[in-house]
Design a protein around this motif. Structure first.
Motif, PDB file in Angstrom:
ATOM      1  N   UNK A 550      -2.925  30.522   2.664  1.00  0.00           N
ATOM      2  CA  UNK A 550      -1.743  30.052   3.508  1.00  0.00           C
ATOM      3  C   UNK A 550      -1.851  30.158   4.925  1.00  0.00           C
ATOM      4  N   UNK A 551      -2.799  31.241   5.474  1.00  0.00           N
ATOM      5  CA  UNK A 551      -2.949  31.267   6.875  1.00  0.00           C
ATOM      6  C   UNK A 551      -3.777  29.826   7.261  1.00  0.00           C
ATOM      7  N   UNK A 552      -4.779  29.654   6.777  1.00  0.00           N
ATOM      8  CA  UNK A 552      -5.494  28.296   7.040  1.00  0.00           C
ATOM      9  C   UNK A 552      -4.904  27.387   6.738  1.00  0.00           C
ATOM     10  N   UNK A 553      -4.252  27.198   5.632  1.00  0.00           N
ATOM     11  CA  UNK A 553      -3.272  25.618   5.350  1.00  0.00           C
ATOM     12  C   UNK A 553      -2.330  25.679   6.463  1.00  0.00           C
ATOM     13  N   UNK A 554      -1.734  26.775   6.955  1.00  0.00           N
ATOM     14  CA  UNK A 554      -0.468  26.536   8.027  1.00  0.00           C
ATOM     15  C   UNK A 554      -1.411  26.158   9.409  1.00  0.00           C
ATOM     16  N   UNK A 555      -2.655  26.756   9.740  1.00  0.00           N
ATOM     17  CA  UNK A 555      -3.169  26.408  10.889  1.00  0.00           C
ATOM     18  C   UNK A 555      -3.680  25.125  10.933  1.00  0.00           C
ATOM     19  N   UNK A 556      -4.088  24.691   9.599  1.00  0.00           N
ATOM     20  CA  UNK A 556      -4.701  23.128   9.418  1.00  0.00           C
ATOM     21  C   UNK A 556      -3.643  22.395   9.660  1.00  0.00           C
ATOM     22  N   UNK A 557      -2.524  22.546   9.171  1.00  0.00           N
ATOM     23  CA  UNK A 557      -1.129  21.694   9.278  1.00  0.00           C
ATOM     24  C   UNK A 557      -0.842  21.547  10.946  1.00  0.00           C
ATOM     25  N   UNK A 558      -0.843  22.758  11.494  1.00  0.00           N
ATOM     26  CA  UNK A 558      -0.622  23.014  12.826  1.00  0.00           C
ATOM     27  C   UNK A 558      -1.566  22.011  13.727  1.00  0.00           C
ATOM     28  N   UNK A 559      -2.607  22.180  13.322  1.00  0.00           N
ATOM     29  CA  UNK A 559      -3.737  21.280  14.050  1.00  0.00           C
ATOM     30  C   UNK A 559      -3.474  19.843  13.908  1.00  0.00           C
ATOM     31  N   UNK A 560      -3.397  19.457  12.523  1.00  0.00           N
ATOM     32  CA  UNK A 560      -3.206  17.911  12.093  1.00  0.00           C
ATOM     33  C   UNK A 560      -1.860  17.532  12.774  1.00  0.00           C
ATOM     34  N   UNK A 561      -0.949  18.215  13.005  1.00  0.00           N
ATOM     35  CA  UNK A 561       0.450  17.786  13.367  1.00  0.00           C
ATOM     36  C   UNK A 561       0.198  17.628  15.121  1.00  0.00           C
ATOM     37  N   UNK A 562      -0.502  18.549  15.666  1.00  0.00           N
ATOM     38  CA  UNK A 562      -0.635  18.533  17.089  1.00  0.00           C
ATOM     39  C   UNK A 562      -1.515  17.244  17.596  1.00  0.00           C
ATOM     40  N   UNK A 563      -2.776  17.165  16.831  1.00  0.00           N
ATOM     41  CA  UNK A 563      -3.661  16.069  17.026  1.00  0.00           C
ATOM     42  C   UNK A 563      -2.872  14.713  16.923  1.00  0.00           C
ATOM     43  N   UNK A 564      -2.013  14.717  15.630  1.00  0.00           N
ATOM     44  CA  UNK A 564      -1.472  13.445  15.708  1.00  0.00           C
ATOM     45  C   UNK A 564      -0.372  12.935  16.754  1.00  0.00           C
ATOM     46  N   UNK A 565       0.181  14.075  17.253  1.00  0.00           N
ATOM     47  CA  UNK A 565       1.052  13.602  18.423  1.00  0.00           C
ATOM     48  C   UNK A 565       0.294  13.184  19.672  1.00  0.00           C
ATOM     49  N   UNK A 566      -0.918  13.826  19.955  1.00  0.00           N
ATOM     50  CA  UNK A 566      -1.566  13.388  21.153  1.00  0.00           C
ATOM     51  C   UNK A 566      -2.129  12.154  20.885  1.00  0.00           C
ATOM     52  N   UNK A 567      -2.832  11.822  19.572  1.00  0.00           N
ATOM     53  CA  UNK A 567      -3.523  10.644  19.293  1.00  0.00           C
ATOM     54  C   UNK A 567      -2.697   9.322  19.321  1.00  0.00           C
ATOM     55  N   UNK A 568      -1.554   9.559  18.686  1.00  0.00           N
ATOM     56  CA  UNK A 568      -0.316   8.317  18.551  1.00  0.00           C
ATOM     57  C   UNK A 568       0.858   8.764  19.447  1.00  0.00           C
ATOM     58  N   UNK A 569       1.123   8.103  20.329  1.00  0.00           N
ATOM     59  CA  UNK A 569       2.075   8.394  21.150  1.00  0.00           C
ATOM     60  C   UNK A 569       3.517   8.395  20.525  1.00  0.00           C
ATOM     61  N   UNK A 570       4.385   9.239  20.627  1.00  0.00           N
ATOM     62  CA  UNK A 570       5.552   9.307  19.619  1.00  0.00           C
ATOM     63  C   UNK A 570       6.438   8.224  19.782  1.00  0.00           C
ATOM     64  N   UNK A 571       6.816   7.461  18.473  1.00  0.00           N
ATOM     65  CA  UNK A 571       7.678   6.370  18.509  1.00  0.00           C
ATOM     66  C   UNK A 571       9.042   6.734  17.754  1.00  0.00           C
ATOM     67  N   UNK A 572      10.077   5.759  17.992  1.00  0.00           N
ATOM     68  CA  UNK A 572      11.366   5.873  17.313  1.00  0.00           C
ATOM     69  C   UNK A 572      11.730   4.636  16.975  1.00  0.00           C
ATOM     70  N   UNK A 573      12.761   4.388  15.878  1.00  0.00           N
ATOM     71  CA  UNK A 573      13.232   3.060  15.410  1.00  0.00           C
ATOM     72  C   UNK A 573      14.319   2.802  16.179  1.00  0.00           C
ATOM     73  N   UNK A 574      14.578   1.848  16.962  1.00  0.00           N
ATOM     74  CA  UNK A 574      15.569   1.300  17.407  1.00  0.00           C
ATOM     75  C   UNK A 574      16.068   0.062  17.038  1.00  0.00           C
ATOM     76  N   UNK A 575      17.465  -0.148  17.300  1.00  0.00           N
ATOM     77  CA  UNK A 575      18.220  -1.504  16.707  1.00  0.00           C
ATOM     78  C   UNK A 575      18.304  -2.308  17.926  1.00  0.00           C
ATOM     79  N   UNK A 576      17.769  -3.643  17.833  1.00  0.00           N
ATOM     80  CA  UNK A 576      17.859  -4.630  18.538  1.00  0.00           C
ATOM     81  C   UNK A 576      19.219  -5.503  18.380  1.00  0.00           C
ATOM     82  N   UNK A 577      20.163  -5.600  19.061  1.00  0.00           N
ATOM     83  CA  UNK A 577      21.302  -6.083  18.867  1.00  0.00           C
ATOM     84  C   UNK A 577      21.048  -7.760  18.829  1.00  0.00           C
ATOM     85  N   UNK A 578      20.207  -8.381  19.659  1.00  0.00           N
ATOM     86  CA  UNK A 578      19.907  -9.724  19.746  1.00  0.00           C
ATOM     87  C   UNK A 578      19.390 -10.020  18.561  1.00  0.00           C
TER      88      UNK A 578
END
Length: 660
Positions: A550-578
């Motif tokens: 459990x501990x290694x799995x959670x540390x791995x998940x923490x690392x994967x989530x953190x790395x993903x945030x730094x590698x890929x700039x956070x994005x969001x889905x917007x609605x373009x009215x035009x």
């Protein structure tokens, strides 16, 4: 340093003076001892409904089906079950046992195990507050749609007209997308454009917080009465939708696409990350709500069985919701591709009559009645000749239609809403669906609020004496801050909080929880305490799961989530009215700064609590050394009266007493 065992009922009357000094002598550090008469559940069914109601939420209906479909269908299910067994259930059991043994909220539990870990409980409270802020906005949206469901036809069935002209934005998109983005949210084109407050959503948010406040008014005694309805009603609705959905044309195709296994996805690290994250959030680990609810249990409650039962119900609910979602989405997709085939066949016939299409390019099947054309026959013909035919001939792909808008709010407020508008008696099914969403959200909100209120009232006597006022005050503050999400750009802030404000902090909280129990306190000692509660010892497998897997799995998940945030700039889905369509945008710099502040603010109590405890230890040690220098000890006995007895000395005294 050795830690004291978790308290038992007998310990309250047979505690040695040294233990009293250890636990109560430094009251400013560990807080007052737990009151003898702690509130409890009236029955096991109440507790069970509360835990199931908290763990089963909106994510089971709109997050799990999306992940399952996007990540290999049946293969994702197998992966999910595997991670649930080796990570989810053991950690769920850990929180249940800790809360039940110590009978405190999250702050009290971790402070009792070690004063230096008190910050874990405060971090849980902060994250619960963040989640409550945006979660109640989703309830407000559900209330808005529920209120609009009592119309025939539904207001999102057809595009509105200005005079005799159909509104362009609606015509370019769809009636359901237009109603969601323009009528419900009146959304801006990006998070940089704030816009005014949405009056209807503000009123719905006020109503949502009022319902939560009334439900929590008298603590678990009042909230559990609401849970009898809010926890059971969603299952009634899901079964009704399942029966109705299976009778729809296209339901079998939808379910087949859903569960078709794609085993190659097991090689994708991101799929493992998503499955682990879903297990993590589906059970509500780290919020402190599990601990709070279990703290009201009697000491001999079988929390081991509860862990398996609640987790199994959670998983089966996710599967049930997935069946419902894809049965209905299969019907929606079948309707759309059928309309696509009819439109293309009519255009082909017209092109042929005008002599623009050669006879050799015409299909061999009967296309005189477009509505009777089989989808497979059409797609086979299109692959061979479709691109050679002049005009706007298009492929009619069932799977691509099912993939549109099947995640999060897009599933609930666009795709599923559109499917219900195609059903006979659509207002009835719409009202039923949004009433179900409201109840799913309410039961989760009660658990989230309990994760805030229980630890604070356990820790601070003044708040415990004024719990009703604290509940009302918390709801008022939640509503005022929640107004941020009722602006025209509010949906973007909801996505920001949902994606980032809870993910990293909660994973960090669970990592510290697991480490503190399995390594600082000791997994064997924790199993001893559980044996004292239950009368039997859980399998030694839990020791190795907590300490390593459990501990290694959670540390791995923490690392994967953190790395993903730094590698890929956070994005969001917007609605373009035009363009009348969704587009993916990157968060601006100031929004990233807000994200960082949210994460830091949620995690900060952990190191701050550690620093505070260390400084207090040093201060007391200095004061004790000064006191020893001023006074000489005349005589001693086997009991130590210093206010900060070392745990190792205490254990030696116990061993001596036991041998004698």
């Amino acid at each position: 340093m050795e830690k004291q065992p978790l308290p038992t009922d007998d310990d309250k009357t047979e505690t040695t003076e040294a233990e009293v000094e250890l636990y109560t002598g430094a009251e400013s550090q560990q807080g007052p001892p737990e009151p003898a008469a702690r509130a409890g559940w009236n029955s096991k069914i109440e507790y069970f409904l509360a835990q199931v109601g908290f763990s089963v939420g909106l994510g089971n209906v709109w997050r799990f089906p999306y992940l399952c479909h996007q990540n290999g269908g049946g293969a994702f299910l197998l992966l999910y079950v595997l991670l649930m067994l080796v990570v989810g259930i053991p950690l769920f059991f850990l929180e249940l046992a800790a809360g039940q043994a110590i009978r405190q909220g999250s702050i009290g539990v971790w402070k009792y195990i070690s004063p230096r870990l008190a910050g874990i409980g405060y971090s849980s409270c902060v994250v619960c507050f963040f989640v409550a802020l945006y979660y109640n906005v989703i309830l407000a949206w559900s209330l808005f749609y529920l209120g609009n469901s009592f119309q025939n036809p539904l207001p999102w069935e057809e595009c509105p007209k200005e005079g005799n002209i159909t509104v362009t934005e609606c015509e370019k998109s769809s009636p359901t997308s237009y109603f969601w983005y323009r009528k419900a949210l009146d959304i801006t084109d990006s998070i940089d454009e704030t816009g005014s407050f949405n009056t209807y959503i503000v009123c719905c948010l006020l109503a949502a917080w009022t319902i939560v406040c009334l439900g929590m008014f008298k603590g678990i005694k009042s909230s559990v009465k609401v849970m009898y309805f809010s926890s059971i009603f969603p299952y009634v609705v899901l079964f009704c939708f399942l029966v109705r959905g299976l009778l729809l044309d296209g339901a079998s195709e939808g379910i087949a696409y859903m569960f078709y296994p794609k085993l190659e996805i097991w090689a994708d690290v991101q799929v493992w990350r998503q499955a682990a994250t879903q297990v993590f959030f589906a059970l509500g680990l780290g919020f402190g709500s599990i601990i709070a609810y279990s703290s009201y249990n009697p000491k001999n409650n079988n929390c081991h069985r509860d862990a398996f039962t609640v987790s199994s119900i959670n998983f089966l609910t996710s599967v049930l919701a997935t069946l419902v979602v894809f049965a209905v989405l299969g019907f929606r997709a079948k309707e759309k591709v059928t309309a696509c085939v009819v439109s293309n066949m009519k255009e082909l016939s017209e092109q042929f009559r005008q002599g623009f299409v050669d006879q050799t390019l015409m299909p061999t099947f009967d296309y005189s009645d477009p509505s009777s054309v089989v989808l497979e026959d059409y797609n086979t013909w299109f692959k061979q000749h479709g691109l050679m035919v002049p005009g706007n001939m298009t492929e009619c792909n069932l799977e691509k239609e099912m993939q549109k808008g099947v995640e999060g709010t897009g599933l609930a407020f666009i795709a599923f809403t559109e499917a219900m508008s195609l059903l006979p008696g659509s207002p009835f099914w719409s009202a039923l669906f949004f009433l179900m969403l409201l109840n799913l959200g309410l039961s989760t909100m009660f658990g989230t609020m309990e994760g805030i209120l229980a630890p604070l009232t356990d820790r601070f006597k003044t708040l415990a004496n004024n719990k009703t006022k604290l509940t009302i005050f918390s709801c008022i503050i939640g509503f005022i801050i929640g107004l941020l999400f009722t602006q025209r750009c509010g949906n973007y802030f909801v996505m920001m909080f949902d994606d980032y404000s809870a993910t990293l902090p909660l994973i960090i909280v669970v990592v510290f929880e697991t480490f503190s129990v399995s390594w600082l306190y000791g997994a064997d000692r924790f199993l001893d305490d559980i044996e004292g509660m239950l009368g039997w010892r859980p399998s030694v497998v839990y020791k190795y799961l907590w300490k390593y897997i459990c501990l290694l799995a959670m540390v791995g998940l923490l690392g994967a989530t953190t790395i993903r945030m730094f590698i890929k700039r956070p994005t969001y889905v917007a609605w373009n009215e035009d363009l009348a369509s969704e587009e993916t945008l990157e968060y601006p710099g100031w929004a990233l700064a807000v994200l960082a502040v949210l994460i830091i603010f949620a995690v900060a109590p952990v190191p701050l609590g550690l620093i505070h405890a260390v400084l207090q230890d040093r201060t007391k040690k200095a004061a004790r050394d000064t006191e020893i220098g001023q006074y000489s000890i005349v005589s001693t006995d086997e009991k130590c009266d210093t206010p900060m007895t070392d745990m190792s000395v205490l254990d030696q005294l116990k061993d001596t007493a036991a041998s004698s």
